[in-house]
Design an enzyme around this catalytic site. Structure first.
Site, short mmCIF file in Angstrom:
data_model
loop_
_atom_site.label_atom_id
_atom_site.label_comp_id
_atom_site.label_asym_id
_atom_site.label_seq_id
_atom_site.Cartn_x
_atom_site.Cartn_y
_atom_site.Cartn_z
N THR A 59 0.85 -1.19 0.00
CA THR A 59 0.00 0.00 0.00
C THR A 59 0.88 1.23 0.00
O THR A 59 1.89 1.27 0.69
CB THR A 59 -0.96 0.07 1.22
N ASP A 104 -0.14 3.87 1.21
CA ASP A 104 -0.54 4.61 2.42
C ASP A 104 0.35 4.33 3.62
O ASP A 104 0.34 5.11 4.58
CB ASP A 104 -2.00 4.26 2.77
N GLY A 125 -3.86 9.90 0.78
CA GLY A 125 -3.85 9.36 2.14
C GLY A 125 -4.98 9.98 2.92
O GLY A 125 -4.79 10.98 3.60
N ARG A 126 -6.14 9.38 2.85
CA ARG A 126 -7.31 9.98 3.47
C ARG A 126 -7.24 9.91 5.00
O ARG A 126 -7.61 10.85 5.69
CB ARG A 126 -8.57 9.27 2.95
#
Lengths: 406, 406
Positions: A141, A143, A188-189
């Site tokens: 990922t 993230d 990147g929430r």
């Protein structure tokens, strides 16, 4: 007893998810004298359920394998598919039938949090059904939000892309004399790891980006205006990096501030990111030129700017998963442990997938400055080793050669 | 008689405008035994007017010069400044005083259409005033819209950036099974050269981007919907490339279709590109996933993805300008002439700057398909040679080393 290995890719693309796939194939070829083949699920477990798979040893030449290693996105295709919580014969029964039909002994799944949930469920189901098949997860990922592991393949390349691109945007922003603000919106929430990497763009203290806003701490509009005022007093060209997931104290996303009014003249709703929104706020508040840049999908799919170290580690993660599978381990995810001491070194290990799935590792709040507008130097020694090294690409006609299934 | 050379940069940044600056300095150092120095205008003629300049031979070490060659944007800073049409002593008088004070014999200006207007006016003014100083223009623009010259430094790098980035976006777009449309908005408001380069991203016939829309031919919304319907019938993942400047038959820009309603909930006006606008139109018309990507400033300022050939040619354009100046030429712009025959070869020449300034070379309509949704193969032999070769960057801590004035 002839056993084959099955591998799938799941979740969002990264620059190195195919490097892990390469690592799996390469690991299988070196390690195993079992003569089995490597099957690939096409479009993850969802595609596999509908009978979509490919024999990778049959399909890929050794030249193809080298190209696979440098090709971003997901060669096998991906899915976002959650296996049912409860034993559902129509899904699990069908899956294990298919595993048996292909004589699968090891199943590897390359993905993030959600994909590890798949590994978890399948390994538990196999135990329940006394099926002779093991399931191992390969982390992936951009993230970087998987717990237990020091970092995750895909992050180093995203971080390198962000750092070098923001460095170039900062140069671009500095060419005119007139005061100007450039707002860069980053992926990147929930976790700010990718946004934090923008601080690596600085070449010297007080270099751009002067302001960095993370989703882990509240974003206050008035405070932001004050920060910006201070920054503009120092230098005419200010670059601001914001996570797409910045939110206010009440937990409301900044990008949602404008949802109601975002319609075009046909009444269609327009979706706007927080960068675009802040652009309009700054334009109305300050009498300066403003623009916003959304780095968008290239953060996760730029093979050209991939981190050499990230590619190597992604390959090794794939190889390690094969080893774990051959040892009969199941329900595990490959992990990276950073060795303490001089120089960067990583040890590959494993953790129970239950420690990882559906959990998130946020960016440490201690690494965010107290005024919530910058990253602390502690992050540098964490982040810098991950963006080292370039990838030498095979090219054709001036462009990188990338491989596709069809 | 000791004479110095003065050089300025003007207009928007590119990946190679500093390579031309390098070429000027390098050309001056090799060619001239005149012992003069190279002065740089800081922020173009506008900054120079307010007394802002720098002695480049004094400032830049030989290591710096190598970094300058690989640094994108504009080392000297830029401006968007139009000299007055009529003789205005407060401007021209001041400028020529300053030229005299620095003992300038040659003045070079690196820029696009508007900057060539500056070269034109200054050279005419020098003749009028019988001043012993020559003015030469060095072409620069990612838009590739300067007449006479085969192409312009900056374009090859922008084209390479677009082609490789769209190739990566297309891979990213293809990972899921569900139908999806990705709209990529590209730079070039009046000329579609940069947008056309997206066709170089294709690896095989019928590869993405399936649709390309140019500003040189009218864009019709209903026809676009039909094109998209056809494309989606062929394959589930469609990438569409559009120029920011696409316009309808009446000449109205597509990005202006939504101007009125674009306000947030504070009543602030939001600016939206045509990519974002088409995204919302497609979302409402088709039941598919849609996203838009605006490649934004990185198209023009990505040093990392610069074309090796573009860098070399930009350097050579700078060197050629020095030669022309030393020969006493004035009011000229360096041009590129492509030699006919096997293999790509370029000859450097010059044209009267009056043939270039305030004129635009559009993308040839004959190279756009009759259905207005693609580029014809003729463009390939034009465009491909310009994106060849990579730049080997000096790096530090995993990122490219770039040089700044301060």
């Amino acid at each position: 007893m002839k056993k084959n290995i099955l591998v799938g890719q799941s979740g969002g693309p990264t620059a190195v998810i195919n490097s892990s796939l390469y690592g799996v194939i390469d690991g299988w070829m070196t390690h195993s004298h079992m003569m089995g083949t490597v099957y690939g699920m096409v479009n993850g477990v969802e595609g596999f359920l509908s009978g979509n798979y490919v024999d990778l040893l049959d399909t890929l030449s050794s030249e193809d394998l080298q190209l696979l290693k440098q090709t971003p996105a997901a060669y096998l295709g991906s899915c976002r598919f959650k296996l049912p919580e409860h034993l559902d014969a129509s899904v699990y029964g069908l899956l294990f039938e298919k595993f048996k039909a292909l004589d699968i002994g090891i199943c590897l799944y390359i993905g993030g949090n959600d994909s590890m949930d798949t590994v978890d469920k399948l390994s538990r189901c196999a135990k329940l059904l006394h099926e002779d098949i093991v399931f191992i997860g390969v982390p992936k990922t951009i993230d970087n939000d998987l717990p237990v592991t020091d970092h995750t393949p895909g992050y180093g390349s995203a971080a390198k892309y962000v750092a070098s691109t923001v460095r170039e945007i900062s140069l671009d922003a500095a060419v005119y004399q007139k005061p100007a603000v450039t707002i860069v919106e980053l992926m990147g929430r929930h976790a700010g790891w990718v946004t934090a990497a923008s601080c690596l763009a600085r070449r010297f203290p007080e270099d751009n980006p002067l302001l960095i806003y993370m989703p882990e701490v509240p974003f206050e509009m008035e405070r932001f205006f004050k920060d910006l005022e201070e920054a503009l007093a120092k230098q005419p060209n200010v670059v601001v990096c914001v996570s797409e997931g910045i939110q206010d104290r009440s937990g409301r996303l900044i990008c949602e501030y404008s949802n109601e009014a975002q319609v075009d003249n046909f009444g269609h709703k327009m979706l706007t990111g927080c960068g675009k929104l802040l652009e309009s706020y700054v334009r109305n508040r300050f009498q300066v030129k403003v623009r916003s840049v959304e780095l968008n999908v290239n953060q996760r799919c730029s093979g050209l700017l991939a981190s050499g170290r990230d590619v190597e580690e992604a390959v090794e993660a794939g190889r390690t998963a094969v080893k774990l599978g051959l040892l009969g381990e199941t329900g595990k995810m490959v992990t990276f442990k950073r060795r303490i001491g001089a120089g960067y070194k990583v040890e590959y290990g494993a953790t129970d997938v239950g420690n990882v799935c559906n959990k998130e590792k946020k960016f440490p709040v201690e690494w965010i400055t107290e005024n919530h507008r910058d990253i602390r130097p502690e992050f540098l020694s964490y982040g810098l080793p991950l963006i080292q090294g370039e990838v030498k690409h095979v090219t054709e006609h001036g462009l990188p050669r990338y491989i596709s299934r069809e």
